[in-house]
Write a protein that holds these residues in place. Structure first.
Motif, mmCIF file in Angstrom:
data_model
loop_
_atom_site.group_PDB
_atom_site.id
_atom_site.type_symbol
_atom_site.label_atom_id
_atom_site.label_comp_id
_atom_site.label_asym_id
_atom_site.label_seq_id
_atom_site.Cartn_x
_atom_site.Cartn_y
_atom_site.Cartn_z
ATOM 1 N N LEU A 14 0.877 -1.161 0.000
ATOM 2 C CA LEU A 14 0.000 0.000 0.000
ATOM 3 C C LEU A 14 0.918 1.216 0.000
ATOM 4 O O LEU A 14 1.570 1.513 1.001
ATOM 5 C CB LEU A 14 -0.895 0.008 1.244
ATOM 6 N N ARG A 15 1.013 1.839 -1.165
ATOM 7 C CA ARG A 15 1.887 3.000 -1.294
ATOM 8 C C ARG A 15 1.121 4.266 -0.949
ATOM 9 O O ARG A 15 -0.073 4.326 -1.171
ATOM 10 C CB ARG A 15 2.389 3.100 -2.735
ATOM 11 N N PRO A 16 1.759 5.244 -0.387
ATOM 12 C CA PRO A 16 3.181 5.429 -0.155
ATOM 13 C C PRO A 16 3.650 4.958 1.217
ATOM 14 O O PRO A 16 4.793 5.180 1.593
ATOM 15 C CB PRO A 16 3.354 6.949 -0.276
ATOM 16 N N LEU A 17 2.780 4.284 1.963
ATOM 17 C CA LEU A 17 3.138 3.866 3.328
ATOM 18 C C LEU A 17 4.010 2.616 3.361
ATOM 19 O O LEU A 17 4.657 2.346 4.348
ATOM 20 C CB LEU A 17 1.869 3.622 4.148
ATOM 21 N N TRP A 18 3.938 1.808 2.316
ATOM 22 C CA TRP A 18 4.679 0.550 2.209
ATOM 23 C C TRP A 18 4.308 -0.419 3.317
ATOM 24 O O TRP A 18 5.145 -1.070 3.927
ATOM 25 C CB TRP A 18 6.188 0.802 2.088
ATOM 26 N N LEU A 19 2.998 -0.483 3.543
ATOM 27 C CA LEU A 19 2.432 -1.494 4.429
ATOM 28 C C LEU A 19 1.701 -2.496 3.559
ATOM 29 O O LEU A 19 1.270 -2.184 2.450
ATOM 30 C CB LEU A 19 1.457 -0.855 5.421
ATOM 31 N N ILE A 49 16.378 -8.132 -8.497
ATOM 32 C CA ILE A 49 16.194 -6.948 -9.350
ATOM 33 C C ILE A 49 14.817 -6.330 -9.109
ATOM 34 O O ILE A 49 14.687 -5.109 -8.962
ATOM 35 C CB ILE A 49 16.393 -7.313 -10.836
ATOM 36 N N TYR A 50 13.798 -7.173 -9.037
ATOM 37 C CA TYR A 50 12.439 -6.680 -8.767
ATOM 38 C C TYR A 50 12.393 -5.951 -7.421
ATOM 39 O O TYR A 50 11.889 -4.819 -7.321
ATOM 40 C CB TYR A 50 11.447 -7.839 -8.779
ATOM 41 N N LEU A 51 12.942 -6.576 -6.388
ATOM 42 C CA LEU A 51 12.889 -5.982 -5.060
ATOM 43 C C LEU A 51 13.766 -4.740 -4.945
ATOM 44 O O LEU A 51 13.444 -3.818 -4.189
ATOM 45 C CB LEU A 51 13.263 -7.014 -4.000
ATOM 46 N N ALA A 52 14.860 -4.684 -5.688
ATOM 47 C CA ALA A 52 15.698 -3.476 -5.689
ATOM 48 C C ALA A 52 14.906 -2.298 -6.257
ATOM 49 O O ALA A 52 14.991 -1.174 -5.738
ATOM 50 C CB ALA A 52 16.967 -3.711 -6.487
ATOM 51 N N GLY A 53 14.131 -2.548 -7.287
ATOM 52 C CA GLY A 53 13.271 -1.498 -7.835
ATOM 53 C C GLY A 53 12.216 -1.059 -6.843
ATOM 54 O O GLY A 53 11.925 0.144 -6.704
ATOM 55 N N MET A 54 11.643 -2.023 -6.139
ATOM 56 C CA MET A 54 10.644 -1.698 -5.119
ATOM 57 C C MET A 54 11.289 -0.910 -3.975
ATOM 58 O O MET A 54 10.695 0.044 -3.461
ATOM 59 C CB MET A 54 9.978 -2.964 -4.592
ATOM 60 N N ALA A 58 10.267 2.701 -2.617
ATOM 61 C CA ALA A 58 9.900 2.841 -1.205
ATOM 62 C C ALA A 58 10.727 3.925 -0.524
ATOM 63 O O ALA A 58 10.189 4.710 0.272
ATOM 64 C CB ALA A 58 10.088 1.510 -0.488
ATOM 65 N N VAL A 59 12.007 3.981 -0.826
ATOM 66 C CA VAL A 59 12.867 5.013 -0.234
ATOM 67 C C VAL A 59 12.347 6.399 -0.615
ATOM 68 O O VAL A 59 12.220 7.276 0.243
ATOM 69 C CB VAL A 59 14.337 4.826 -0.672
ATOM 70 N N GLU A 60 12.021 6.584 -1.882
ATOM 71 C CA GLU A 60 11.468 7.875 -2.317
ATOM 72 C C GLU A 60 10.203 8.219 -1.546
ATOM 73 O O GLU A 60 10.068 9.323 -1.019
ATOM 74 C CB GLU A 60 11.150 7.844 -3.810
ATOM 75 N N ASP A 61 9.273 7.265 -1.479
ATOM 76 C CA ASP A 61 7.996 7.500 -0.801
ATOM 77 C C ASP A 61 8.187 7.768 0.693
ATOM 78 O O ASP A 61 7.649 8.730 1.237
ATOM 79 C CB ASP A 61 7.066 6.301 -0.969
ATOM 80 N N PRO A 73 18.657 3.296 6.256
ATOM 81 C CA PRO A 73 18.970 2.573 5.019
ATOM 82 C C PRO A 73 19.244 1.083 5.235
ATOM 83 O O PRO A 73 18.782 0.242 4.468
ATOM 84 C CB PRO A 73 20.198 3.295 4.478
ATOM 85 N N GLY A 74 19.989 0.731 6.281
ATOM 86 C CA GLY A 74 20.282 -0.675 6.548
ATOM 87 C C GLY A 74 19.031 -1.482 6.848
ATOM 88 O O GLY A 74 18.912 -2.634 6.421
ATOM 89 N N ALA A 75 18.111 -0.870 7.572
ATOM 90 C CA ALA A 75 16.855 -1.559 7.896
ATOM 91 C C ALA A 75 16.025 -1.778 6.632
ATOM 92 O O ALA A 75 15.423 -2.844 6.460
ATOM 93 C CB ALA A 75 16.067 -0.757 8.930
ATOM 94 N N LEU A 76 16.005 -0.786 5.746
ATOM 95 C CA LEU A 76 15.264 -0.944 4.494
ATOM 96 C C LEU A 76 15.906 -2.003 3.608
ATOM 97 O O LEU A 76 15.213 -2.792 2.969
ATOM 98 C CB LEU A 76 15.166 0.389 3.754
ATOM 99 N N TYR A 77 17.238 -2.042 3.586
ATOM 100 C CA TYR A 77 17.920 -3.075 2.806
ATOM 101 C C TYR A 77 17.523 -4.463 3.319
ATOM 102 O O TYR A 77 17.173 -5.349 2.537
ATOM 103 C CB TYR A 77 19.439 -2.909 2.874
ATOM 104 N N GLN A 78 17.569 -4.658 4.621
ATOM 105 C CA GLN A 78 17.211 -5.960 5.193
ATOM 106 C C GLN A 78 15.757 -6.306 4.886
ATOM 107 O O GLN A 78 15.435 -7.440 4.566
ATOM 108 C CB GLN A 78 17.457 -5.986 6.704
ATOM 109 N N ARG A 79 14.903 -5.337 4.993
ATOM 110 C CA ARG A 79 13.471 -5.548 4.766
ATOM 111 C C ARG A 79 13.180 -5.959 3.325
ATOM 112 O O ARG A 79 12.387 -6.868 3.080
ATOM 113 C CB ARG A 79 12.737 -4.249 5.109
ATOM 114 N N PHE A 80 13.821 -5.313 2.362
ATOM 115 C CA PHE A 80 13.517 -5.571 0.960
ATOM 116 C C PHE A 80 14.424 -6.623 0.321
ATOM 117 O O PHE A 80 13.955 -7.414 -0.485
ATOM 118 C CB PHE A 80 13.597 -4.270 0.149
#
Length: 88
Positions: A14-19, A49-54, A58-61, A73-80
């Motif tokens: 659910l963008r832009p919240l990423w829930l 590649i798909y998740l890197a795009g996501m 997500a970072v932008e949003d 950033p590290g938490a987002l990397y682990q999450r995605f």
């Protein structure tokens, strides 16, 4: 083809919240991860590649919504992406 009821239960962001639209957890939730792993079982590279795009989106949003309180950033990397790495 999925019905509207089935689509509403899909574990998609659910963008832009990423829930997760289905369970409300941070996307990709556990169910989304299982589904993605199954969908991309023949190509871990394509999944990454798909998740890197996501992640990029997500970072932008998330930084636009909460510039002072965005996830690290590290938490987002682990999450995605961190969960997609093969285990030793």
């Amino acid at each position: 083809m999925t019905s509207p009821v089935q689509r509403s239960r899909l574990h998609v962001p659910l963008r832009p919240l990423w829930l997760c639209r289905a369970c409300g957890g941070p996307w990709p939730c556990a169910t989304a991860r299982l589904t993605l792993a199954a969908d991309y079982r023949n190509s871990r590279v394509a999944l990454s590649i798909y998740l890197a795009g996501m992640l990029y989106t997500a970072v932008e949003d998330l930084y636009r919504l909460h510039p002072q309180d965005a996830p690290k950033p590290g938490a987002l990397y682990q999450r995605f992406l961190g969960w997609t790495r093969p285990r030793p």
